[in-house]
Design a protein around this motif. Structure first.
Motif, PDB file in Angstrom:
ATOM      1  N   ILE A  99      24.605 -32.230  49.370  1.00 12.57           N
ATOM      2  CA  ILE A  99      24.484 -32.615  47.960  1.00 12.57           C
ATOM      3  C   ILE A  99      24.400 -31.331  47.147  1.00 12.57           C
ATOM      4  O   ILE A  99      23.418 -30.591  47.229  1.00 12.57           O
ATOM      5  N   SER A 119      27.460 -12.323  38.618  1.00 14.50           N
ATOM      6  CA  SER A 119      27.534 -10.931  38.146  1.00 14.50           C
ATOM      7  C   SER A 119      28.570 -10.108  38.887  1.00 14.50           C
ATOM      8  O   SER A 119      28.888  -8.996  38.469  1.00 14.50           O
ATOM      9  N   ASP A 142      30.966 -35.892  40.693  1.00 15.49           N
ATOM     10  CA  ASP A 142      30.173 -37.071  41.055  1.00 15.49           C
ATOM     11  C   ASP A 142      28.742 -36.597  41.352  1.00 15.49           C
ATOM     12  O   ASP A 142      28.540 -35.463  41.783  1.00 15.49           O
ATOM     13  N   SER A 143      27.771 -37.455  41.100  1.00 16.81           N
ATOM     14  CA  SER A 143      26.377 -37.068  41.324  1.00 16.81           C
ATOM     15  C   SER A 143      25.703 -38.047  42.263  1.00 16.81           C
ATOM     16  O   SER A 143      25.881 -39.263  42.128  1.00 16.81           O
ATOM     17  N   THR A 162      21.004 -28.694  45.569  1.00 14.22           N
ATOM     18  CA  THR A 162      21.267 -29.061  44.170  1.00 14.22           C
ATOM     19  C   THR A 162      20.814 -28.005  43.159  1.00 14.22           C
ATOM     20  O   THR A 162      20.880 -28.244  41.956  1.00 14.22           O
ATOM     21  N   GLY A 193      19.103 -23.079  49.464  1.00 14.40           N
ATOM     22  CA  GLY A 193      19.444 -22.455  48.178  1.00 14.40           C
ATOM     23  C   GLY A 193      18.307 -22.498  47.183  1.00 14.40           C
ATOM     24  O   GLY A 193      17.127 -22.632  47.534  1.00 14.40           O
ATOM     25  N   ALA A 233      21.428 -14.948  45.661  1.00 16.00           N
ATOM     26  CA  ALA A 233      22.537 -15.278  46.558  1.00 16.00           C
ATOM     27  C   ALA A 233      22.093 -15.186  48.006  1.00 16.00           C
ATOM     28  O   ALA A 233      22.538 -15.965  48.852  1.00 16.00           O
ATOM     29  N   ALA A 266      20.392 -18.304  48.984  1.00 23.73           N
ATOM     30  CA  ALA A 266      21.382 -19.393  49.063  1.00 23.73           C
ATOM     31  C   ALA A 266      22.173 -19.313  50.374  1.00 23.73           C
ATOM     32  O   ALA A 266      22.289 -20.314  51.112  1.00 23.73           O
TER      33      ALA A 266
HETATM   34  C1  LIG Z   1      22.837 -18.241  35.521  1.00 18.88           C
HETATM   35  C2  LIG Z   1      22.576 -17.691  36.876  1.00 18.88           C
HETATM   36  C3  LIG Z   1      23.270 -16.558  37.325  1.00 18.88           C
HETATM   37  C4  LIG Z   1      23.015 -16.026  38.588  1.00 18.88           C
HETATM   38  N1  LIG Z   1      23.698 -14.918  39.006  1.00 18.88           N
HETATM   39  C5  LIG Z   1      23.450 -14.388  40.231  1.00 18.88           C
HETATM   40  C6  LIG Z   1      24.155 -13.234  40.714  1.00 18.88           C
HETATM   41  O1  LIG Z   1      25.017 -12.691  40.028  1.00 18.88           O
HETATM   42  N2  LIG Z   1      23.855 -12.742  41.941  1.00 18.88           N
HETATM   43  C7  LIG Z   1      22.889 -13.325  42.720  1.00 18.88           C
HETATM   44  O2  LIG Z   1      22.638 -12.839  43.838  1.00 18.88           O
HETATM   45  N3  LIG Z   1      22.229 -14.435  42.308  1.00 18.88           N
HETATM   46  C8  LIG Z   1      22.473 -14.965  41.096  1.00 18.88           C
HETATM   47  N4  LIG Z   1      21.791 -16.090  40.664  1.00 18.88           N
HETATM   48  C9  LIG Z   1      20.840 -16.734  41.558  1.00 18.88           C
HETATM   49  C10 LIG Z   1      21.487 -18.039  42.100  1.00 18.88           C
HETATM   50  O3  LIG Z   1      20.474 -18.972  42.086  1.00 18.88           O
HETATM   51  C11 LIG Z   1      22.151 -17.903  43.450  1.00 18.88           C
HETATM   52  O4  LIG Z   1      22.958 -16.769  43.493  1.00 18.88           O
HETATM   53  C12 LIG Z   1      23.003 -19.065  43.947  1.00 18.88           C
HETATM   54  O5  LIG Z   1      24.318 -19.031  43.399  1.00 18.88           O
HETATM   55  C13 LIG Z   1      22.386 -20.422  43.791  1.00 18.88           C
HETATM   56  O6  LIG Z   1      23.180 -21.317  44.523  1.00 18.88           O
HETATM   57  P1  LIG Z   1      22.767 -22.812  44.845  1.00 18.88           P
HETATM   58  O7  LIG Z   1      23.906 -23.394  45.583  1.00 18.88           O
HETATM   59  O8  LIG Z   1      21.417 -22.855  45.458  1.00 18.88           O
HETATM   60  O9  LIG Z   1      22.581 -23.536  43.423  1.00 18.88           O
HETATM   61  P2  LIG Z   1      23.603 -23.792  42.224  1.00 18.88           P
HETATM   62  O10 LIG Z   1      24.580 -22.706  42.122  1.00 18.88           O
HETATM   63  O11 LIG Z   1      22.747 -24.065  41.053  1.00 18.88           O
HETATM   64  O12 LIG Z   1      24.404 -25.100  42.653  1.00 18.88           O
HETATM   65  C14 LIG Z   1      23.837 -26.379  42.680  1.00 18.88           C
HETATM   66  C15 LIG Z   1      24.939 -27.405  42.587  1.00 18.88           C
HETATM   67  O13 LIG Z   1      24.388 -28.698  42.788  1.00 18.88           O
HETATM   68  C16 LIG Z   1      24.985 -29.609  41.894  1.00 18.88           C
HETATM   69  N5  LIG Z   1      24.093 -30.770  41.708  1.00 18.88           N
HETATM   70  C17 LIG Z   1      22.879 -30.818  41.099  1.00 18.88           C
HETATM   71  N6  LIG Z   1      22.402 -32.085  41.140  1.00 18.88           N
HETATM   72  C18 LIG Z   1      23.327 -32.837  41.810  1.00 18.88           C
HETATM   73  C19 LIG Z   1      23.402 -34.210  42.153  1.00 18.88           C
HETATM   74  N7  LIG Z   1      22.445 -35.087  41.855  1.00 18.88           N
HETATM   75  N8  LIG Z   1      24.494 -34.638  42.833  1.00 18.88           N
HETATM   76  C20 LIG Z   1      25.491 -33.781  43.156  1.00 18.88           C
HETATM   77  N9  LIG Z   1      25.460 -32.466  42.835  1.00 18.88           N
HETATM   78  C21 LIG Z   1      24.396 -31.993  42.164  1.00 18.88           C
HETATM   79  C22 LIG Z   1      25.193 -28.779  40.635  1.00 18.88           C
HETATM   80  O14 LIG Z   1      26.160 -29.359  39.781  1.00 18.88           O
HETATM   81  C23 LIG Z   1      25.636 -27.443  41.218  1.00 18.88           C
HETATM   82  O15 LIG Z   1      27.025 -27.411  41.398  1.00 18.88           O
HETATM   83  C24 LIG Z   1      22.039 -16.635  39.417  1.00 18.88           C
HETATM   84  C25 LIG Z   1      21.348 -17.780  38.965  1.00 18.88           C
HETATM   85  C26 LIG Z   1      21.614 -18.302  37.717  1.00 18.88           C
HETATM   86  C27 LIG Z   1      20.855 -19.519  37.276  1.00 18.88           C
END
Ligand SMILES: Cc1cc2nc3c(=O)[nH]c(=O)nc-3n(C[C@H](O)[C@H](O)[C@H](O)COP(=O)(O)OP(=O)(O)OC[C@H]3O[C@@H](n4cnc5c(N)ncnc54)[C@H](O)[C@@H]3O)c2cc1C
Length: 408
Positions: free
Chosen positions: A8, A42, A271-272, A305, A376, A391, A394
């Motif tokens: 998810i 970035s 889709d969510s 998520t 993540g 990252a 994650a």
């Molecule tokens: C604005 C921003 C910039 C960043 N830049 C960097 C960087 O340059 N370098 C670095 O090392 N870290 C960076 N970070 C830290 C970042 O948290 C991590 O790098 C990493 O990309 C997070 O990945 P993730 O998959 O955990 O979460 P996310 O990237 O937030 O992905 C979560 C996904 O889940 C989906 N989702 C949420 N709820 C639901 C649901 N109910 N059903 C289905 N899908 C859902 C969302 O739409 C999204 O696509 C940044 C964070 C933010 C907020």
């Protein structure tokens, strides 16, 4: 519909887990609402920026931190695989495994980073600047790249900067409306046949400098144009991050998604997931917004998520929630303690997230759900902004969770 694993969230964590599991023969589904943090990328992956040595920094983190739960030896093992893992997808990162370097921010600051895209500027860990004089170029009318701040940052470190604007008639249509002059629209224009003309314009300023720096506005759909441009420019050309949206971030998101689908994975974008059915301490199935009563079943599930930013967590005056399953969340009860008034201090709410056990299984009613893992930035116990670990958490947590599922 039945899968081996349902993920998810299709950000960096979800896609890493999906690719890893699919490569190893699992039938996976990723459901993703929409944009992820990669759209704001970035250009650099942070593993842990609290020290020049990311692993020394990791070993000093508290016991609730996801890295501590994953274990130091595992982190070393997974992290060694990250560069080759991305290379296989067609994404080249550079950096020393055991040493952070410096990256230049869109506002001319210098931040520690672990791996940086090879087309980007990066500065060695000791801070020695690789150039004495650079040409710093912007695209005329592009407001999401601030040459004056970047030039000031470089000047502080003894680099002479020649700031120039590039204008090309092909961008006139975008320039008519300033809101159209965004990185992604420029990148759509700077592609294919126009790369030669762009290189010629850059070369007008490239003669007497050690390097050319310009905003990352090339290579929205692949890195071929990036490499072609670098070859045609007569001095080393390095990209710098722009304010969002991030052209390389969108490219990486797309390349990871394509890789997942090529490996046989099913990706449901837009889709969510809205609910789940639990039975005997296990998650049995999920339902999504677009598919109504259709139940998607799997042996294992991964919650990826994201944090507040992606609605993986939500908050009201009453508290912080994990909105799909109502999982246990680590947060603070008193709202006034969630944040510090000084916005530059580490903010306590950044540590909020889904509670997990030592295997990163999500907790519900204080018990681990046997087949629901979290990966993540939805995980509690880390502050990616303060630690510079976004990252890294994650990718490493996704690889760990994937390994745990495969070992079952
Ligand atoms: C604005 C921003 C910039 C960043 N830049 C960097 C960087 O340059 N370098 C670095 O090392 N870290 C960076 N970070 C830290 C970042 O948290 C991590 O790098 C990493 O990309 C997070 O990945 P993730 O998959 O955990 O979460 P996310 O990237 O937030 O992905 C979560 C996904 O889940 C989906 N989702 C949420 N709820 C639901 C649901 N109910 N059903 C289905 N899908 C859902 C969302 O739409 C999204 O696509 C940044 C964070 C933010 C907020």
């Amino acid at each position: 519909m039945k899968f081996d694993t349902i993920i998810i969230g299709g950000g960096l964590a979800g896609l890493t887990a999906g690719i890893d599991l699919s490569r190893k023969g699992q039938r996976c589904l990723i459901v993703s609402s929409g944009q992820s943090a990669l759209h704001f990328f970035s250009g650099s992956l942070e593993l842990c920026s609290l020290d020049e040595d990311p692993f020394k920094a990791i070993s000093s983190l508290g016991e609730d931190h996801p890295y501590t739960k994953i274990g130091y030896d595992n982190i070393i093992r997974y992290s060694e695989a990250v560069q080759p893992w991305f290379k296989e997808v067609g994404i080249d990162f550079v950096g020393e495994h055991g040493k952070n370097h410096w990256r230049i921010t869109p506002l001319g600051g210098f931040k520690r980073a672990w791996l940086t895209l090879d087309e980007y500027a990066n500065i060695p860990s000791d801070g020695t600047m690789p150039w004495k004089k650079v040409a710093l170029l912007n695209i005329d009318g592009f407001l999401d790249f601030h040459t004056s701040y970047i030039a000031a940052g470089l000047a502080e470190r003894g680099v002479e900067t020649m700031v120039k604007g590039i204008s090309m008639p092909e961008l006139d249509r975008l320039r008519e409306n300033p809101t159209e002059m965004r990185s992604t629209n420029i990148a759509k224009t700077f592609a294919g046949d126009l790369i030669g003309a762009l290189a010629a314009r850059i070369n007008e300023y490239a003669k007497d400098v050690d390097a050319v720096l310009m905003p990352a506005v090339v290579g929205l759909t692949g890195s071929t144009d990036v490499h072609r441009l670098k070859e045609m420019v007569v001095r080393p050309l390095h990209f710098l991050p722009t304010l969002p949206p991030s052209v390389p971030g969108i490219r990486i998101q797309m390349m990871l998604k394509n890789r997942f689908q090529k490996l046989g994975g099913t990706y449901m974008l837009g889709d969510s997931v809205v609910s789940g059915e639990f039975e005997n301490g296990r998650l049995k199935s999920i339902c999504t917004n677009n598919h109504g009563a259709v139940k998607f079943e799997a042996d294992n599930f991964i919650l990826a998520t994201g944090n507040f930013f992606s609605k993986g967590l939500t908050s009201t005056v009453d508290g912080v929630r994990e909105p799909i399953f109502g999982l246990d969340v680590d947060s603070l009860e008193v709202r006034a303690e969630w944040y510090r008034r000084n916005m530059f201090e580490a903010q306590p709410y950044m540590n909020f997230g889904v509670s997990t056990d030592g295997c990163l299984r999500a907790m519900k009613d204080r018990k681990p759900v046997e087949n629901l893992y979290a990966a993540g930035s939805v995980l509690s116990g880390c502050n990616s902004l303060k630690e510079g670990s976004g990252a890294g958490v994650a990718i490493i947590s996704a690889l760990h969770v994937s390994e745990s599922i495969l070992k079952k």
